[in-house]
Design a protein around this motif. Structure first.
Motif, mmCIF file in Angstrom:
data_model
loop_
_atom_site.group_PDB
_atom_site.id
_atom_site.type_symbol
_atom_site.label_atom_id
_atom_site.label_comp_id
_atom_site.label_asym_id
_atom_site.label_seq_id
_atom_site.Cartn_x
_atom_site.Cartn_y
_atom_site.Cartn_z
ATOM 1 N N LYS A 94 0.812 -1.220 0.000
ATOM 2 C CA LYS A 94 0.000 0.000 0.000
ATOM 3 C C LYS A 94 0.844 1.268 0.000
ATOM 4 N N ASN A 98 0.851 3.749 -3.254
ATOM 5 C CA ASN A 98 0.337 5.122 -3.187
ATOM 6 C C ASN A 98 1.418 6.163 -3.437
ATOM 7 N N TYR A 247 -3.958 0.866 -11.420
ATOM 8 C CA TYR A 247 -4.264 2.213 -10.930
ATOM 9 C C TYR A 247 -5.555 2.733 -11.543
ATOM 10 N N LYS A 251 -4.862 8.663 -9.384
ATOM 11 C CA LYS A 251 -3.531 8.055 -9.395
ATOM 12 C C LYS A 251 -3.142 7.660 -10.817
#
Length: 353
Positions: A94, A98, A247, A251
């Motif tokens: 994660k 991100n 994605y 993003k």
């Protein structure tokens, strides 16, 4: 009548009405807002331009529904991406997943700050400008590698691995072609490189080696931005969407937008180093400095169109062809070309000398 120096007037006004520290902070914030606005507007415009150029080459109409002549199509797409749900895989890393898009977007923004739009419109004029651009352009690939690996998707991982190989390979040719022009100017500072070109564009001053350096730079720059025919990183027929398969929403938009901004940056560097940047070909920029932005954007957009022409003309290369082009052809040509340029300068055979 002296031309209006907007940036100088704003600087003087801020420091006259505020304490020095506060004025500096406000000034930096204003510069950041201006560049973020340029970033967003340029991205939306380039996406629309790409669609128009693609339609023109393929004898289609292109965007024609949203807004007059489809001018608001990219704005509608941006709103759509803003409202989309952010999805991802359960077993993704994660934190890195991100973080990856920000590497790509921030490296593009930092490179944009060094580009001289005109004599006055230049946020970060440092004496190692070319070196800074080459170094910053290397950071973007870290975001692609992180995004592909952290997604826990085999297609994304393959795309990321291809990106690492491709970017590292073609960065050599990008750097050597720019170094060839540094030899003739004797400076890494972009403002000084433009100053040298008041007597003529470097692509003319440097004779054939300069023309070869320009061609190699544009080919390598297209490959470094992962655009067709060098888009093995996102080969839709093989990898879905490549490194950003997992994605969505904003993003994904960061990766998508960064590709177009990087195309603009490559074209802007070429316009600055080879074609005089904001200098007018008719010598009138000196008397009207505000026209510098116009000439700079005109040259840059002409080169952007050239990169789009590449995309819609040539078929995608295989991985082995892509690496063969760099290591067996472009790199040796670049090395020989660099020696030729050094000989020209040593023998005082450039037009400037």
């Amino acid at each position: 009548m002296m031309p209006l120096r907007i940036t100088e007037n704003i600087h003087n006004w801020l420091f006259s009405v505020m304490p020095e520290g506060v004025a500096s902070l406000v000034e930096m914030t204003l510069i950041a807002v201006v560049y973020l606005t340029i970033f967003a507007v340029a991205g939306l415009f380039l996406v629309l331009l790409e669609r128009r150029v693609a339609a023109w080459f393929q004898l289609r109409i292109g965007p024609n529904r949203v807004g007059p002549q489809g001018l608001l199509q990219t704005m509608a797409d941006a709103i759509k991406l803003l409202t989309k749900e952010l999805t991802g895989t359960e077993k993704a890393d994660k934190f890195l997943y991100n973080l990856a898009p920000y590497f790509v977007i921030i490296s593009a923004l930092m490179a944009l700050a060094v580009i001289p739009f005109s004599a006055e419109f230049h946020a970060f004029d440092i004496n190692i400008g070319i070196f800074f651009l080459i170094a910053i352009s290397s950071i973007g690939v870290i975001g692609i590698l992180l995004g592909g690996w952290s997604s826990n998707n085999k297609y994304a991982l393959i795309g990321a691995m291809r990106s690492g190989v491709q970017t590292i390979s073609y960065e050599l040719s990008v750097g050597l072609s720019l170094l060839t022009m540094v030899v003739i100017t004797g400076s890494l500072q972009l403002s000084e490189i433009i100053e040298v070109q008041k007597s003529g564009w470097l692509i003319l001053q440097g004779h054939i080696p300069a023309a070869i350096a320009f061609m190699v730079f544009m080919i390598s720059g297209t490959a470094e931005t992962n655009r067709a025919p060098f888009d093995m990183v996102e080969a839709e027929s093989e990898l879905g969407a490549g490194f950003h398969t997992e994605y969505s929403g904003m993003k994904f938009a960061y990766f998508f937008l960064a590709e177009f901004i990087n195309m603009f940056i490559i074209s802007a560097i070429a316009a600055t180093v080879f074609f005089g940047g904001w200098l007018s070909p008719f010598g009138i920029t000196e008397s009207i400095p505000e026209l510098g932005v116009f000439w700079f954007l005109l040259k840059t957009m002409a080169l952007v169109f050239l990169m789009m022409w590449f995309r819609w003309t040539f078929p995608r290369l295989r991985v082995d062809q892509l690496l063969t082009l760099e290591w067996k052809y472009l790199l040796p040509i670049n090395l020989v070309n660099l020696v030729l340029m050094a000989l020209l300068v040593w023998l005082n055979l450039t037009l400037r000398l």
